[in-house]
Write an enzyme that holds these catalytic residues in place. Structure first.
Site, mmCIF file in Angstrom:
data_model
loop_
_atom_site.group_PDB
_atom_site.id
_atom_site.type_symbol
_atom_site.label_atom_id
_atom_site.label_comp_id
_atom_site.label_asym_id
_atom_site.label_seq_id
_atom_site.Cartn_x
_atom_site.Cartn_y
_atom_site.Cartn_z
ATOM 1 N N ASN A 108 0.952 -1.459 -0.001
ATOM 2 C CA ASN A 108 0.121 -0.101 0.116
ATOM 3 C C ASN A 108 0.992 1.420 0.062
ATOM 4 O O ASN A 108 0.407 2.288 -0.706
ATOM 5 C CB ASN A 108 -0.935 -0.105 1.235
ATOM 6 C CG ASN A 108 -2.205 -0.738 0.996
ATOM 7 O OD1 ASN A 108 -3.042 -0.570 0.186
ATOM 8 N ND2 ASN A 108 -2.281 -2.024 1.565
ATOM 9 N N HIS B 276 -8.296 -1.134 6.290
ATOM 10 C CA HIS B 276 -8.597 -2.357 6.927
ATOM 11 C C HIS B 276 -9.163 -3.538 5.857
ATOM 12 O O HIS B 276 -10.204 -2.911 5.159
ATOM 13 C CB HIS B 276 -9.395 -2.324 8.215
ATOM 14 C CG HIS B 276 -9.522 -3.505 8.636
ATOM 15 N ND1 HIS B 276 -8.873 -4.125 9.754
ATOM 16 C CD2 HIS B 276 -10.765 -4.334 8.901
ATOM 17 C CE1 HIS B 276 -9.164 -5.300 10.197
ATOM 18 N NE2 HIS B 276 -10.618 -5.589 9.691
ATOM 19 N N LEU C 146 -10.389 0.610 18.144
ATOM 20 C CA LEU C 146 -9.944 -0.105 17.184
ATOM 21 C C LEU C 146 -10.774 -0.483 15.815
ATOM 22 O O LEU C 146 -12.123 -0.730 16.010
ATOM 23 C CB LEU C 146 -9.426 -1.549 17.623
ATOM 24 C CG LEU C 146 -8.520 -2.443 16.632
ATOM 25 C CD1 LEU C 146 -7.384 -1.977 16.229
ATOM 26 C CD2 LEU C 146 -8.713 -3.910 17.237
ATOM 27 N N ASP C 147 -10.298 0.065 14.748
ATOM 28 C CA ASP C 147 -10.986 -0.096 13.530
ATOM 29 C C ASP C 147 -12.379 0.656 13.541
ATOM 30 O O ASP C 147 -13.169 -0.169 12.676
ATOM 31 C CB ASP C 147 -11.033 -1.774 13.156
ATOM 32 C CG ASP C 147 -9.509 -2.099 12.641
ATOM 33 O OD1 ASP C 147 -8.740 -1.399 12.422
ATOM 34 O OD2 ASP C 147 -9.543 -3.503 12.936
HETATM 35 C C1 GRF Z 1 -3.351 -4.944 4.089
HETATM 36 O O1 GRF Z 1 -4.146 -6.019 3.862
HETATM 37 C C2 GRF Z 1 -4.276 -3.952 4.848
HETATM 38 O O2 GRF Z 1 -5.484 -3.968 4.681
HETATM 39 C C3 GRF Z 1 -3.789 -4.452 6.204
HETATM 40 O O3 GRF Z 1 -2.525 -4.794 6.347
HETATM 41 C C4 GRF Z 1 -2.032 -5.246 4.902
HETATM 42 C C5 GRF Z 1 -0.814 -4.362 4.739
HETATM 43 O O4 GRF Z 1 -0.406 -4.870 3.480
HETATM 44 N N1 GRF Z 1 -4.029 -3.405 7.200
HETATM 45 P P1 GRF Z 1 1.013 -4.277 2.895
HETATM 46 O O5 GRF Z 1 2.018 -3.976 3.644
HETATM 47 O O6 GRF Z 1 0.415 -2.710 2.576
HETATM 48 O O7 GRF Z 1 1.258 -4.753 1.453
#
Ligand code: GRF
Length: 206
Positions: free
Chosen positions: A14, A109, A144-145
């Site tokens: 991400n 999330h 949380l979340d």
């Molecule tokens: C993702 O699935 C995100 O939704 C969760 O942790 C994961 C992170 O993946 N919070 P990356 O490190 O960005 O590849």
């Protein structure tokens, strides 16, 4: 220009997706810092390869969580960070930290919140038997979340999905909506009204 810090513990896909859109000029922002609590994280390596300042801070070096968080706050203030993007950051931030950056922290999330909070959200969705899951970008508050939801994307669950299959399909959507949200924030188009988020230029939910 909006100055961004990304917090990540793992792979960093991400982080990369957001950085790619910044480099293309799609997101009018500067990604100043990548902070990780895990020395061997892919995120640190990706940031290094991209010449983004990357800092590993070992939480076990601090006696108290607030001491660790004070260190984070000092770094963020020194870099004049406007937005903290949590991207697979596996630590829970305390109200002490969150209060310092009120409505300036977002998270992604891998479920349609408020369903399946916490770890292993994709497996929880499969175990429950839902037909659709997805991902949620939200502001971070003390619970949380549970902070105000900014954007969600839906993914269909297939009958033979294993958690990793569903996770991979959700991740593709994450890489779309997380940069989109960061862009809207950079453009000043995200407005928080109580618990509800309005994105300017998008029709409000009925
Ligand atoms: C993702 O699935 C995100 O939704 C969760 O942790 C994961 C992170 O993946 N919070 P990356 O490190 O960005 O590849």
């Amino acid at each position: 220009m909006l100055k961004i810090a990304v917090f990540a513990s793992g792979r960093g896909s991400n982080f990369q997706a957001i950085l790619d859109q910044i480099k293309k000029g799609v997101i009018p922002a500067e990604l100043k810092l990548l902070i990780s609590d895990s020395q061997n994280s892919g995120a640190l390596k990706k940031a290094e390869a991209e010449n983004i300042e990357n800092i590993f801070i070992d939480p076990t070096n601090f006696k108290k969580r607030t001491d660790y968080e004070k260190k984070l706050i000092d770094l963020l203030k020194a870099a004049e960070i406007d937005l903290i993007v949590l991207a697979g950051y596996l630590r829970i931030l305390s109200p002490f930290f969150i209060d310092h950056f009120k409505n300036q922290i977002i998270n992604i999330h891998p479920s349609l919140l408020p369903a399946f909070k916490g770890l292993n959200a994709q497996k929880k969705a499969l175990d429950y038997g839902v037909k659709y899951s997805g991902c949620t970008v939200h502001f971070v508050d003390a619970e949380l979340d549970a902070g105000p939801i900014i954007k969600q994307a839906v993914v269909e669950v297939k009958a033979d999905d294993r958690p990793e299959d569903l996770a991979a399909r959700i991740l593709t959507k994450e890489h779309q909506i997380y940069p989109e949200v960061v862009k809207k924030i950079a453009e000043g188009k995200i407005k928080l009204r109580g618990k509800k988020v309005k994105t300017l230029g998008e029709r409000e939910a009925e």
